[in-house]
Enzyme design. Structure first.
Site, PDB file in Angstrom:
ATOM      1  N   GLN A  15       0.824  -1.207   0.000  1.00 22.08           N
ATOM      2  CA  GLN A  15       0.000   0.000   0.000  1.00 22.08           C
ATOM      3  C   GLN A  15       0.863   1.264   0.000  1.00 22.08           C
ATOM      4  O   GLN A  15       1.611   1.499   0.942  1.00 22.08           O
ATOM      5  CB  GLN A  15      -0.887  -0.007   1.253  1.00 22.08           C
ATOM      6  CG  GLN A  15      -1.834   1.179   1.355  1.00 22.08           C
ATOM      7  CD  GLN A  15      -2.664   1.134   2.630  1.00 22.08           C
ATOM      8  OE1 GLN A  15      -2.227   0.596   3.635  1.00 22.08           O
ATOM      9  NE2 GLN A  15      -3.842   1.719   2.594  1.00 22.08           N
ATOM     10  N   GLY A  16       0.762   2.084  -1.053  1.00 20.37           N
ATOM     11  CA  GLY A  16       1.523   3.337  -1.133  1.00 20.37           C
ATOM     12  C   GLY A  16       0.642   4.530  -0.789  1.00 20.37           C
ATOM     13  O   GLY A  16       0.251   5.309  -1.660  1.00 20.37           O
ATOM     14  N   TYR A  17       0.293   4.634   0.469  1.00 24.86           N
ATOM     15  CA  TYR A  17      -0.564   5.730   0.929  1.00 24.86           C
ATOM     16  C   TYR A  17       0.248   6.771   1.705  1.00 24.86           C
ATOM     17  O   TYR A  17       0.464   7.883   1.238  1.00 24.86           O
ATOM     18  CB  TYR A  17      -1.674   5.177   1.831  1.00 24.86           C
ATOM     19  CG  TYR A  17      -2.985   4.865   1.124  1.00 24.86           C
ATOM     20  CD1 TYR A  17      -2.991   4.295  -0.143  1.00 24.86           C
ATOM     21  CD2 TYR A  17      -4.207   5.122   1.744  1.00 24.86           C
ATOM     22  CE1 TYR A  17      -4.200   3.996  -0.775  1.00 24.86           C
ATOM     23  CE2 TYR A  17      -5.417   4.830   1.111  1.00 24.86           C
ATOM     24  CZ  TYR A  17      -5.406   4.273  -0.145  1.00 24.86           C
ATOM     25  OH  TYR A  17      -6.599   3.988  -0.748  1.00 24.86           O
ATOM     26  N   SER A  18       0.709   6.386   2.916  1.00 21.74           N
ATOM     27  CA  SER A  18       1.371   7.357   3.801  1.00 21.74           C
ATOM     28  C   SER A  18       2.673   7.876   3.205  1.00 21.74           C
ATOM     29  O   SER A  18       3.349   7.177   2.448  1.00 21.74           O
ATOM     30  CB  SER A  18       1.697   6.704   5.137  1.00 21.74           C
ATOM     31  OG  SER A  18       0.520   6.344   5.808  1.00 21.74           O
ATOM     32  N   GLU A  43     -10.783  -1.432   4.544  1.00 25.17           N
ATOM     33  CA  GLU A  43      -9.671  -1.740   5.446  1.00 25.17           C
ATOM     34  C   GLU A  43     -10.212  -1.980   6.848  1.00 25.17           C
ATOM     35  O   GLU A  43      -9.634  -2.709   7.634  1.00 25.17           O
ATOM     36  CB  GLU A  43      -8.672  -0.574   5.448  1.00 25.17           C
ATOM     37  CG  GLU A  43      -7.414  -0.852   6.263  1.00 25.17           C
ATOM     38  CD  GLU A  43      -6.423   0.305   6.257  1.00 25.17           C
ATOM     39  OE1 GLU A  43      -6.754   1.378   5.740  1.00 25.17           O
ATOM     40  OE2 GLU A  43      -5.316   0.118   6.784  1.00 25.17           O
ATOM     41  N   SER A  65      -5.717   6.618  12.738  1.00 18.75           N
ATOM     42  CA  SER A  65      -5.453   6.522  14.182  1.00 18.75           C
ATOM     43  C   SER A  65      -6.775   6.616  14.946  1.00 18.75           C
ATOM     44  O   SER A  65      -7.782   7.077  14.413  1.00 18.75           O
ATOM     45  CB  SER A  65      -4.527   7.656  14.624  1.00 18.75           C
ATOM     46  OG  SER A  65      -5.239   8.880  14.617  1.00 18.75           O
ATOM     47  N   ASN A  66      -6.755   6.190  16.191  1.00 15.32           N
ATOM     48  CA  ASN A  66      -7.999   6.220  16.967  1.00 15.32           C
ATOM     49  C   ASN A  66      -8.525   7.649  17.129  1.00 15.32           C
ATOM     50  O   ASN A  66      -9.735   7.863  17.236  1.00 15.32           O
ATOM     51  CB  ASN A  66      -7.796   5.540  18.315  1.00 15.32           C
ATOM     52  CG  ASN A  66      -7.705   4.022  18.163  1.00 15.32           C
ATOM     53  OD1 ASN A  66      -7.550   3.512  17.043  1.00 15.32           O
ATOM     54  ND2 ASN A  66      -7.802   3.310  19.266  1.00 15.32           N
ATOM     55  N   GLU A  67      -7.627   8.621  17.107  1.00 13.23           N
ATOM     56  CA  GLU A  67      -8.071  10.024  17.168  1.00 13.23           C
ATOM     57  C   GLU A  67      -8.783  10.410  15.870  1.00 13.23           C
ATOM     58  O   GLU A  67      -9.794  11.118  15.895  1.00 13.23           O
ATOM     59  CB  GLU A  67      -6.878  10.958  17.410  1.00 13.23           C
ATOM     60  CG  GLU A  67      -6.316  10.893  18.827  1.00 13.23           C
ATOM     61  CD  GLU A  67      -5.652   9.558  19.157  1.00 13.23           C
ATOM     62  OE1 GLU A  67      -5.076   8.933  18.246  1.00 13.23           O
ATOM     63  OE2 GLU A  67      -5.739   9.132  20.323  1.00 13.23           O
TER      64      GLU A  67
END
Lengths: 398, 347
Positions: free
Chosen positions: A126-129, A244, A381-383
């Site tokens: 996966q090339g996301y971040s 996801e 993230s959970n935030e």
């Protein structure tokens, strides 16, 4: 309201158990249970077993070769696999790219790539971040410039899970620098063997190499590898993220983890008595067990709202938050359960055969604890999950 | 596996919600007429429901209403014990009769089997504490020990005591949850025997009452979330709605998570109410422990997100939050049920 499994469900559970008993070698299950790193061959082997049975793509529609299971079967399958310490299904091709191609890909792309995912011909990553685009994914800077019938791609991706095994990467790239940040993004499929692609491993605090940096320098990508329309990639990216979050609660993993904590705490001694009889430890175990009982039902309630083959809605953010809190609590309890024997784990342990003390047959529990810090960071993230859900609540109230 | 309400329960929910929206004053007869009390008992008991999910539907709706209706204490709990004692509950279902169970004692805390009130033949002597709904009851069901020591499960019987029986004293007071309770003292009171060995029937009836209490609490939690959600979008500070501050909205999402977990526990508890005693009690204990923790989070956080207005007696949020908090003091609290869950799991 009916909490019982029907006859077909029970028969299905038995079938899953039989299948695992026949096809999952004990050595492989032990590697998973003891948190040893799995090789590419280990993953490929398990995928092939599942594919032969038609179970490799639980969420895909049948017409694409998926199992198209409803919520209950998915729950049963995930739970049995986790309890038997089967390798997880590597999600990048199956749970992420597959649904995007099925919804937005061309006929040619579907016909070519989907069978290759099932057959293990391609290993996707996966090339996301990017270094400057984590939670703010749309801030990504990797550039793709059209040159004849190719795109020329330059930039850097990071946190690329298992990229070291991959021959293909799906990338979010910027194709319009003038547009608003969400509107200039496209979704490209890039061959990792292309000149200009370089993968650099990142060692994490658990001592393992699970994630990588992927550097892209003047990489030429044929235009037929564009998914959907140019500059519409953000829509596809978000669609992928909803998929996801399938099995995001990880209830099966938590159950297996909790059983393991109880097993260890039944053997580890504290003050001359099994640790599980220590009231403080027992109270922590009981609370997380209770949370997990509720979570298992919350998970089923939410995923059963989604039709077979579809991703759950915004409530999956709630599953992510609580599910990962529970899993992380269990990894903390596990490392505490083994006491001083949590200390001996080293980076090379995965590769070498250094004999380390493991009186409780628990494996690298501290490494697992460190590795699972990722649960509340990745996949949004959970935030970010709280933000997604909170924004919708504020909109609903207006 | 199915999480949908049956059509009948959906109808019960809808009609009860509509009725409660316009309700005020003494609505006991109205509830009975609507069939709400009948829904708590099975057909063979004279009702038309009686399953855990019937109770969950009824009490969740009562919990949503800004009213205090002692349906657990004046109908469900004593009704189940009357049935267990072979008595008919027609009057109770019709709304003409109201009963209350005088069971708790000061030294018992949440221990169901701790009974020091003595029975000599059919004459009872002892002190019962915080008997909810005692004043409104036509007669009392009183637990007393005919043999054994205070904490034995064996040796506890149940008797019916008329409200005007000589030697019976009832001193009532308001309680924080809303409604009233009383201290009940018995001095050589003549009583009518109901059940000779009541230990397991008490446990069964208390399991149902605990489920009902949790469902009621869940209804109140839903209201707290809705009110807070609304408040965050309308209340402005620093020139903008306070719902634009993540310090508040992210807390609200954690509250929603806690409520969804609580909702799952009502479903689990309801679904296991008719299971064997150990399975039933394990689920009840797990659920009540989670409710104690979730309930505290919901009530404290919703008050905090509202600020001062959330603490006023006039604004409904404070009343709901108070009910949720006080709910932890009924039928065993967070710690009691955690210990129980551990003991049952180890047994």
């Amino acid at each position: 309201m009916d909490l019982s499994f029907n006859e077909e469900d029970l028969a299905f559970r038995a079938e899953v158990q039989d299948f695992i008993a026949q096809k999952l070698p004990a050595e492989l299950a032990d590697k998973v249970r003891l948190n040893k790193g799995l090789s590419k061959a280990d993953h490929d082997f398990w995928h092939a077993q599942l594919n032969e049975k038609g179970w490799l793509a639980p969420n895909w529609p049948k017409r694409f070769g998926g199992a198209e299971w409803g919520a209950v079967r998915r729950h049963i399958f995930e739970e049995e696999c986790a309890l038997a310490f089967a390798p997880r299904i590597v999600p990048f091709g199956l749970a992420m790219l597959g649904p995007v191609l099925q919804k937005f890909g061309s006929q040619e792309q579907q016909d070519y790539w989907l069978p290759r995912i099932l057959n293990g011909d391609d290993w996707w990553c996966q090339g996301y971040s990017e270094p400057g685009a984590g939670s703010d994914l749309a801030a990504l800077k990797t550039r793709a410039v059209r040159d004849g019938d190719h795109y020329v791609v330059n930039g850097q991706k990071t946190w690329t899970t298992l990229g070291q095994h991959a021959n293909m990467i799906f990338c979010l790239v910027r194709t319009d620098v003038e547009a608003k940040k969400q509107e200039g993004i496209s979704f490209l499929l890039i061959d990792m063997d292309s000149p200009g692609v370089e993968v650099r491993p990142i060692t994490l605090i658990d001592g393992g190499v699970e994630v990588n940096e992927v550097w892209l320098t003047d990489v030429r990508v044929p235009v037929e590898n564009l998914v959907g329309e140019e500059n519409k990639g953000w829509t596809y990216a978000k669609y992928l993220l909803t998929h996801e979050r399938t099995n995001i609660a990880g209830v099966g993993y938590s159950r297996a983890g909790l059983d393991n904590v109880k097993r260890i705490a039944g053997r580890a001694m504290s003050g001359g008595r099994p640790l599980i009889e220590n009231p403080h430890f027992a109270a922590r175990v009981a609370q997380v067990e209770i949370d997990l009982m509720a979570m298992s039902t919350t998970n089923l309630r939410i995923i059963s709202k989604a039709a077979a083959g579809q991703a759950p809605g915004i409530e999956s953010s709630l599953l992510k938050i609580k599910g990962t809190q529970i899993r992380q609590e269990i990894t903390d309890l596990t490392r505490r359960a083994v006491g001083p024997q949590a200390l001996p784990f080293v980076s090379e342990e995965v590769e070498s055969n250094t004999p380390l003390p493991d009186a409780f047959d628990a494996g690298a529990v501290a490494a697992s604890y460190f590795n699972n810090r990722k649960l509340s960071i990745f996949g949004g993230s959970n935030e970010i999950q709280r933000e997604i859900y909170a924004k919708q609540m504020m909109r609903d109230a207006k | 596996m199915n999480f949908e309400l049956t059509e009948e329960r959906q109808m019960l929910q809808d009609s009860l919600r509509r009725y409660l929206a316009g309700a005020e004053g003494d609505i006991w007869a109205g509830l009975a007429e609507l069939g709400v009390i009948g829904a708590l008992f099975s057909e063979e008991q004279g009702g038309f429901g009686g399953a855990g999910f019937d109770m969950a539907v009824v009490f969740e709706e009562l919990g949503r209403a800004d009213l205090t209706i002692p349906l657990i204490d004046n109908a469900l709990l004593p009704g189940l014990l009357m049935v267990a004692g072979g008595q008919d509950v027609e009057g109770l279902i019709g709304g003409a009769q109201r009963l209350a169970l005088a069971h708790g004692e000061t030294a018992a805390r949440y221990d169901l089997n701790w009974v020091e009130t003595r029975a000599e033949g059919n004459r009872l002597t002892g002190e019962k504490t915080v008997v909810v709904g005692a004043e409104d009851a036509d007669s009392l069901i009183v637990s007393a020990r005919h043999s054994g020591v205070a904490c034995d499960e064996q040796g506890i019987g149940l008797w019916l005591v008329a409200k005007d029986a000589p030697g019976l004293q009832i001193r009532g007071y308001d309680i924080a949850q809303g409604g009233r309770a009383a201290e009940v003292s018995l001095t050589d009171v003549e009583a009518k025997p109901l059940i000779a060995e009541a230990g397991s029937e008490l446990a069964k009836a208390f399991a149902a009452a605990t489920l009902a209490e949790m469902a009621q609490c869940l209804g109140a939690m839903d209201i707290c979330v809705a009110m807070t959600q609304e408040y965050l979008t309308t209340r402005k500070q620093f020139g903008r709605p306070i719902g634009t501050f993540q310090a508040l909205t992210h807390r609200l999402v954690d509250v929603v998570v806690a409520v969804e977990q609580a909702r799952s526990m009502v479903i689990l508890a309801a679904g296991h109410l008719e299971a064997d005693a150990k399975t039933r009690d394990l689920h009840i204990a797990a659920a009540k422990n989670l409710f104690g923790r979730s309930g505290r989070l919901v009530s404290e956080e919703c008050i905090q997100m509202h600020g001062g207005i959330g603490m006023t007696e006039e604004y409904a949020l404070g009343r709901y939050a108070k009910r949720i908090t006080m709910s932890d003091h009924r039928f065993g609290d967070t710690d009691h049920h955690l210990e129980r869950f551990i003991d049952l799991g180890a047994a």
